[in-house]
Structures are given as structure tokens and as C-alpha cells.
Write a protein that holds these residues in place. Structure first.
Motif, PDB file in Angstrom:
ATOM      1  N   GLU A 185       0.824  -1.111  -0.090  1.00  0.00           N
ATOM      2  CA  GLU A 185      -0.039   0.134   0.026  1.00  0.00           C
ATOM      3  C   GLU A 185       0.957   1.255   0.008  1.00  0.00           C
ATOM      4  O   GLU A 185       0.509   2.202  -0.694  1.00  0.00           O
ATOM      5  CB  GLU A 185      -0.769   0.070   1.293  1.00  0.00           C
ATOM      6  N   GLY A 186       1.850   1.239   0.866  1.00  0.00           N
ATOM      7  CA  GLY A 186       2.786   2.271   0.863  1.00  0.00           C
ATOM      8  C   GLY A 186       3.421   2.825  -0.508  1.00  0.00           C
ATOM      9  O   GLY A 186       3.591   3.821  -0.944  1.00  0.00           O
ATOM     10  N   LYS A 189       0.921   4.313  -2.851  1.00  0.00           N
ATOM     11  CA  LYS A 189       0.757   5.611  -2.526  1.00  0.00           C
ATOM     12  C   LYS A 189       1.798   6.449  -3.037  1.00  0.00           C
ATOM     13  O   LYS A 189       1.740   7.617  -3.565  1.00  0.00           O
ATOM     14  CB  LYS A 189       0.336   5.853  -0.954  1.00  0.00           C
ATOM     15  N   GLU A 192       1.895   7.228  -6.773  1.00  0.00           N
ATOM     16  CA  GLU A 192       0.764   8.184  -7.008  1.00  0.00           C
ATOM     17  C   GLU A 192       1.200   9.411  -7.015  1.00  0.00           C
ATOM     18  O   GLU A 192       0.718  10.470  -7.792  1.00  0.00           O
ATOM     19  CB  GLU A 192      -0.276   8.058  -6.020  1.00  0.00           C
ATOM     20  N   ASN A 251       1.534  10.934   3.164  1.00  0.00           N
ATOM     21  CA  ASN A 251       0.658  10.164   2.313  1.00  0.00           C
ATOM     22  C   ASN A 251      -0.363   9.237   2.457  1.00  0.00           C
ATOM     23  O   ASN A 251      -1.400   8.654   1.964  1.00  0.00           O
ATOM     24  CB  ASN A 251       1.452   9.769   0.820  1.00  0.00           C
ATOM     25  N   LEU A 252       0.209   8.527   3.708  1.00  0.00           N
ATOM     26  CA  LEU A 252      -0.738   7.322   4.189  1.00  0.00           C
ATOM     27  C   LEU A 252      -1.537   7.689   5.575  1.00  0.00           C
ATOM     28  O   LEU A 252      -2.367   7.006   5.983  1.00  0.00           O
ATOM     29  CB  LEU A 252       0.198   5.956   4.290  1.00  0.00           C
TER      30      LEU A 252
END
Length: 289
Positions: A185-186, A189, A192, A251-252
């Protein structure tokens, strides 16, 4: 209302200053704040670390070789931020183990580095600390030191051997772990925003990424993320404010650093559990003595 951890004792064994904050900062702050005795043993002073602050580049081992003493100060400031008062260097003040550098580099060959230390001799020193503080819980690295750094591997060996040599019986032993799902997930992100996480294209590029099934325990230290971030900032030569660690939190969300993951390798996994069947308290099942 949070429970009290008065009477519980936790020992963490790490390789260099900053490892404790990255891996366990929220856990340390949480348990210390709620009454547990938290002891940190750091095996080296991180003399071979990269200096990320240009104004302090002269401290590097390739220049004045004064980084170790500076990182002692950084560690003291980080521990103040986490509320931990018992922190020590393995063997201090009579014995000093030097940072070994990365695997296969020239520092590995120095006789005074931790990688070259006799495991039983170093473990005996740590066993004496174990017998002194009588921890219920030990936290350290897995058998590859998380990602293969010589000092991390040696810290694992010394910690596990010391647990055998000590007269005190540690009830639960945990190894730090980081699940692939969280790291994936990191990475997504970061992509992105056109950035990366340590240059990884996928989670399989990260040697410290573990299958989620290895996670037996998740500590929610969300209430202590500010303390952890302050401790990370204290390690100024090692953790860049514009680097991947702080970029991830931007960002997370800060909870990325509030959740800390463990593999229980000694002791019994006990309630309470989360929805995934993971322990949510390191002290669960422990008999105070």
C-alpha cells in the motif's frame, strides 16, 4: 480507559541508534507511558551510518569518524521523546562494539566491529542485563536481521543466545516484522505522487517485507505517533525529513507509523485478538513475577 502496565518489564535489543524508533517507537512510548519498565540495549553506536545532514558530513567514518558520539546524543533525545529512561549500549562502559557497516564492506573485517564479536562473549554481557532487569518480554530481529545487515543479524544471535544463557526465564519473545500488504500500500501511494519507497518497484524488492501470515501481533500505538515522529526527527543524521519515512506518513496518514507488527517466537498467543486473529497486547498471558 487504558489499562496500567505497572509491573511488566520489556527489553528491546537493537543494532544501531534509530532502529528502535523505526521498528518499535510507538510500542515503546505506549508501554512506558502506561507504567511498564522499558529497557533498550543498543549494540553499536552506528559509526558507519550515512550522514544525511550536509552540515554534519564531517562526522562520517570516512572523515573525522565522530558519528558514533553524535548518535549517542541523538538516541538520548529520541528516548526522551518516547519517555524511555533506561537505555544502554551493550558492554558499556568497559566494552565497545563498533558498527560493522553493510555486508561485504571493508569495516566488516575490523576486529572491533560487532560482526566479529564472539557471540557467546557478547551474549554473556546481555545475559547479565537480562538477569538484572528480569524482562517478561524480549523484542529483537528475526534470523536475517530484518534485511541482512551484519549488525542486525548479530543482534538477533546475541539476543536469542542471551535468553538461553540467562538464569531468568523470559516468557515471551517477539521478532519485528513488516507485512507485505502494508508495504504494498505504501509503495502504491508513493507511486501516485511520483516518488518511491527506497527505490522499490514492488513489495518483492524489499528484503524486510514478510508474508502477512508471519504477523502474530499488532500493537496499535496510534495515540503515540507524535512521540514516535519526534523521536524519528531526533535521529537527524539518519532519517531525512524529506525522505521516504516522512513521505509515507504524509501520504498514508500517521497511523502508518502507529501500527507496529511482531512475530511471536516464544510463548503463547493470547487474547485479546483483533479481527484477523492477531494479538493486540504484548503482555497478554504473562504471569507477573
Amino acid at each position: 480507559m487504558n489499562r496500567s502496565y505497572e509491573g511488566f518489564r520489556i527489553l528491546l535489543v537493537h543494532a544501531h541508534p534509530d532502529d528502535e524508533t523505526i521498528n518499535n517507537g510507538a510500542t515503546m512510548a505506549l508501554y512506558a507511558d502506561l507504567g511498564a519498565q522499558v529497557t533498550l540495549v543498543t549494540c553499536t553506536r552506528g559509526e558507519e551510518g550515512e550522514v544525511l545532514v550536509p552540515a554534519l558530513s564531517h562526522l562520517a567514518s570516512s572523515q573525522k569518524d565522530q558519528l558514533g558520539s553524535h548518535r549517542e546524543i541523538e538516541l538520548a533525545n529520541a528516548m526522551k521523546a518516547l519517555g524511555v529512561t533506561d537505555y544502554r549500549f551493550l558492554g558499556a562502559p568497559s566494552t565497545k562494539f563498533r558498527d560493522s557497516g553493510m555486508m561485504g564492506t571493508e569495516p566488516n573485517n575490523r576486529p572491533d566491529v560487532f560482526w566479529q564479536a564472539d557471540v557467546d562473549a557478547a551474549s554473556t554481557i546481555l545475559a547479565e542485563i537480562i538477569d538484572e532487569i528480569k524482562p517478561h518480554i524480549l523484542i529483537t530481529y528475526d534470523e536475517i536481521g530484518g534485511y541482512g545487515h551484519p549488525d542486525h543479524i548479530q543482534a538477533h544471535r546475541v539476543a536469542m543466545r542471551a535468553s538461553e544463557l540467562s538464569t531468568w526465564e523470559i516468557q515471551k519473545i517477539y521478532w519485528n516484522t513488516m507485512p507485505k500488504s502494508v508495504l504494498a500500500e505504501g509503495i502504491a501511494k508513493m507511486k501516485e505522487i511520483g516518488s518511491d519507497f527506497f527505490g522499490a518497484e514492488s513489495v518483492d524488492d524489499l528484503p524486510f517485507a514478510k508474508d502477512d501470515e508471519f504477523v502474530t501481533t499488532l500493537i496499535d500505538g496510534g495515540a503515540y505517533v507524535d512521540a514516535k515522529m519526534a523521536a524519528m526527527k531526533a535521529h537527524e543524521t539518519q532519517i531525512s525529513l524529506d525522505g521516504p519515512f516522512f513521505a509515507l506518513s504524509n501520504n498514508l496518514g500517521l497511523q502508518i507509523w502507529g501500527d507496529e507488527y511482531y512475530t511471536l517466537v516464544k510463548g503463547t498467543k493470547c487474547e485479546p485478538f483483533d479481527v484477523h486473529g492477531r494479538e493486540t497486547d504484548l503482555t497478554s498471558g504473562i504471569l507477573l513475577q
